[in-house]
Design a protein around this motif. Structure first.
Motif, PDB file in Angstrom:
ATOM      1  N   HIS A  19       0.693  -1.206  -0.078  1.00 46.72           N
ATOM      2  CA  HIS A  19       0.101   0.034   0.026  1.00 46.72           C
ATOM      3  C   HIS A  19       0.885   1.264   0.181  1.00 46.72           C
ATOM      4  O   HIS A  19       1.915   1.328   0.679  1.00 46.72           O
ATOM      5  CB  HIS A  19      -1.026   0.062   1.245  1.00 46.72           C
ATOM      6  CG  HIS A  19      -2.111   0.950   1.295  1.00 46.72           C
ATOM      7  ND1 HIS A  19      -2.052   2.177   1.242  1.00 46.72           N
ATOM      8  CD2 HIS A  19      -3.333   0.726   0.603  1.00 46.72           C
ATOM      9  CE1 HIS A  19      -3.151   3.044   1.196  1.00 46.72           C
ATOM     10  NE2 HIS A  19      -4.088   1.939   0.962  1.00 46.72           N
ATOM     11  N   PRO A  20       0.624   2.099  -0.886  1.00 46.36           N
ATOM     12  CA  PRO A  20       1.281   3.452  -0.921  1.00 46.36           C
ATOM     13  C   PRO A  20       1.523   4.188   0.450  1.00 46.36           C
ATOM     14  O   PRO A  20       2.473   4.703   1.023  1.00 46.36           O
ATOM     15  CB  PRO A  20       0.677   4.436  -1.794  1.00 46.36           C
ATOM     16  CG  PRO A  20      -0.202   3.338  -2.722  1.00 46.36           C
ATOM     17  CD  PRO A  20      -0.509   2.080  -1.966  1.00 46.36           C
ATOM     18  N   CYS A  27     -11.223   6.278  -2.046  1.00 47.13           N
ATOM     19  CA  CYS A  27      -9.930   5.817  -1.357  1.00 47.13           C
ATOM     20  C   CYS A  27      -9.673   7.010  -0.508  1.00 47.13           C
ATOM     21  O   CYS A  27      -9.237   8.174  -0.728  1.00 47.13           O
ATOM     22  CB  CYS A  27      -8.899   5.451  -2.163  1.00 47.13           C
ATOM     23  SG  CYS A  27      -7.218   5.110  -0.871  1.00 47.13           S
ATOM     24  N   HIS A  67      -6.393   9.025  -1.069  1.00 47.18           N
ATOM     25  CA  HIS A  67      -6.218   9.669  -2.402  1.00 47.18           C
ATOM     26  C   HIS A  67      -5.643  10.970  -2.511  1.00 47.18           C
ATOM     27  O   HIS A  67      -4.720  11.396  -3.251  1.00 47.18           O
ATOM     28  CB  HIS A  67      -7.241   9.267  -3.542  1.00 47.18           C
ATOM     29  CG  HIS A  67      -8.331  10.646  -3.356  1.00 47.18           C
ATOM     30  ND1 HIS A  67      -9.689  10.540  -2.622  1.00 47.18           N
ATOM     31  CD2 HIS A  67      -8.226  12.026  -3.757  1.00 47.18           C
ATOM     32  CE1 HIS A  67     -10.279  11.518  -2.832  1.00 47.18           C
ATOM     33  NE2 HIS A  67      -9.598  12.444  -3.802  1.00 47.18           N
ATOM     34  N   ILE A 111       0.442   7.927  -6.478  1.00 41.76           N
ATOM     35  CA  ILE A 111       0.163   7.037  -7.878  1.00 41.76           C
ATOM     36  C   ILE A 111      -1.577   7.093  -7.857  1.00 41.76           C
ATOM     37  O   ILE A 111      -2.068   6.433  -8.779  1.00 41.76           O
ATOM     38  CB  ILE A 111       0.611   5.839  -7.662  1.00 41.76           C
ATOM     39  CG1 ILE A 111       0.062   5.019  -6.487  1.00 41.76           C
ATOM     40  CG2 ILE A 111       2.180   5.873  -7.699  1.00 41.76           C
ATOM     41  CD1 ILE A 111       0.343   3.387  -6.528  1.00 41.76           C
ATOM     42  N   CYS A 171      -9.712   6.235  -8.086  1.00 40.25           N
ATOM     43  CA  CYS A 171      -9.553   6.294  -6.639  1.00 40.25           C
ATOM     44  C   CYS A 171     -10.420   7.296  -5.818  1.00 40.25           C
ATOM     45  O   CYS A 171     -10.534   7.292  -4.638  1.00 40.25           O
ATOM     46  CB  CYS A 171      -8.046   6.634  -6.205  1.00 40.25           C
ATOM     47  SG  CYS A 171      -7.064   5.409  -7.165  1.00 40.25           S
ATOM     48  N   PRO A 215     -11.513   1.312  -2.222  1.00 38.75           N
ATOM     49  CA  PRO A 215     -10.927  -0.092  -2.484  1.00 38.75           C
ATOM     50  C   PRO A 215     -11.202  -0.976  -1.141  1.00 38.75           C
ATOM     51  O   PRO A 215     -11.032  -0.689  -0.045  1.00 38.75           O
ATOM     52  CB  PRO A 215      -9.502   0.028  -2.675  1.00 38.75           C
ATOM     53  CG  PRO A 215      -8.842   1.444  -2.099  1.00 38.75           C
ATOM     54  CD  PRO A 215     -10.360   2.283  -2.060  1.00 38.75           C
ATOM     55  N   CYS A 226      -6.124  -1.312  -1.819  1.00 37.21           N
ATOM     56  CA  CYS A 226      -5.620  -0.496  -2.819  1.00 37.21           C
ATOM     57  C   CYS A 226      -6.027  -0.906  -4.103  1.00 37.21           C
ATOM     58  O   CYS A 226      -5.689  -2.231  -4.572  1.00 37.21           O
ATOM     59  CB  CYS A 226      -3.904  -0.249  -2.964  1.00 37.21           C
ATOM     60  SG  CYS A 226      -3.533   0.742  -4.073  1.00 37.21           S
TER      61      CYS A 226
HETATM   62 FE1  SF4 Z   1      -3.654   5.362  -3.819  1.00 39.71          FE
HETATM   63 FE2  SF4 Z   1      -5.653   4.643  -5.428  1.00 39.71          FE
HETATM   64 FE3  SF4 Z   1      -4.359   2.829  -3.916  1.00 39.71          FE
HETATM   65 FE4  SF4 Z   1      -5.782   4.809  -2.845  1.00 39.71          FE
HETATM   66  S1  SF4 Z   1      -6.552   3.273  -4.126  1.00 39.71           S
HETATM   67  S2  SF4 Z   1      -3.704   3.925  -2.340  1.00 39.71           S
HETATM   68  S3  SF4 Z   1      -5.381   6.431  -3.911  1.00 39.71           S
HETATM   69  S4  SF4 Z   1      -3.678   4.032  -5.716  1.00 39.71           S
END
Ligand code: SF4
Length: 317
Positions: free
Chosen positions: A244-245, A282, A285, A290, A295, A300, A313
């Protein structure tokens, strides 16, 4: 060695706090499973809901909905007398040991208090138990007659741990137990908690705002963001293959001796949005490097991504 029968199962736990102008979704459908002997690290920035999860599991805060199954019993279905019995087996170590100890109570009396509340032992056997507990946490039994202000922060946290152990619980929620302590003392308290886990086969829910503290102590980690779990994985996997970012950004913020060893993920930017008006889609976001158009509109779900790893994600593999 973990057994297959969970000690604790939390299913779709929700806690909403009504406030003027709306509702704060402090905990939003959080599910987790802890097996005996496990240490589950719950990590995220201040205000992400991790402390509310811990306190709701202990029913110090009543959940809005969800299920909490502890030792096979549904805690939310228990009558007060049965809940009182179960509470013996679930204790908490607080973040600020000074605030959690009554300044007018000798620490021996503070440690004995759970035994008195549950009507366990005689005055003499309780004194003996307090002396034993002080020894277990590395303090001199003669300290029982002293007051909290006579101790250092680390010693007070040892007192808090002794109090939590008094009823021999199998499960402890450790709510940021080292974040109020000097860095030099943090490792000592973590080592003590690790020793106690082996000695008494404890299971911990270890709440922390940083990943660095939990790396060598937790068997599994859940990362929370705006009331939701966004990633859950065995500790080694989370550190070597964060998906996850947000987790990647948290890892990027951990100081390392050699900056060339960084994985090259984007660092965390911006502030945590207000839980009163969370972003659409999300929740991450606005800070995600990314993010794509989808998003902003669709949240998600937390899904299994293999090898015991779960991630919420759209773009994570
Ligand atoms: Fe980033 Fe989209 Fe993943 Fe959320 S769903 S963490 S905004 S890439």
């Amino acid at each position: 060695m973990l057994t297959t029968q969970p000690l604790l199962q939390v299913e779709r736990l929700v806690k909403h706090f009504p406030v003027s102008g709306g509702v704060v979704k402090a905990v939003d459908e959080v599910s987790l499973t802890l097996h005996p002997g496990a240490t589950f690290g719950l990590v995220g920035e201040s205000g992400c809901g991790k402390t509310t999860v811990g306190r709701t599991i202990l029913r110090l805060i009543e959940p809005s909905s969800g299920r909490i199954i502890f030792q096979g019993r549904d805690l939310l279905a228990l009558k007060p007398a049965a809940l009182r019995q179960v509470r013996r087996d679930m204790q908490i170590v607080f973040q600020d040991p000074y605030a959690s100890l009554n300044p007018r109570l000798r620490i021996g009396d503070a440690i004995a208090e759970p035994l008195i509340i549950h009507n366990i032992g005689t005055p003499r056997s309780r004194r003996e138990r307090v002396a034993e507990l002080l020894r277990i946490v590395g303090l001199d039994p003669d300290y029982a007659t002293r007051y909290p202000h006579e101790f250092s922060g680390g010693q007070r946290q040892r007192v808090g741990i002794a109090r939590a152990l008094a009823l021999e619980p199998p499960f402890i929620v450790a709510d940021e137990p080292v974040s109020a302590l000097d860095v030099s003392v943090q490792a000592q308290i973590i080592n003590l908690l690790a020793d106690l886990r082996e000695q008494f086969r404890l299971t911990y829910l270890f709440i922390s705002h940083g990943l660095a503290v939990v790396e060598h102590f937790c068997t599994e980690i859940g990362v929370m963001y705006l009331g939701k779990l966004v990633e859950v994985a065995p500790t080694s996997q989370l550190f070597t293959q964060p998906r996850h970012p947000y987790t990647q950004a948290l890892l990027e913020s951990i100081p390392v001796p050699d900056p060339t060893c960084r994985k090259g993920h984007a660092p965390l930017a911006g502030d945590l949005p207000s839980p009163l008006s969370p972003p659409s889609g999300c929740g991450f976001h606005p800070r995600c490097p990314i993010a794509v158009a989808e998003c902003r509109h669709c949240a998600p779900p937390l899904r299994d991504s293999g090898d015991g790893h779960q991630v919420a994600c759209w773009l994570a593999r």
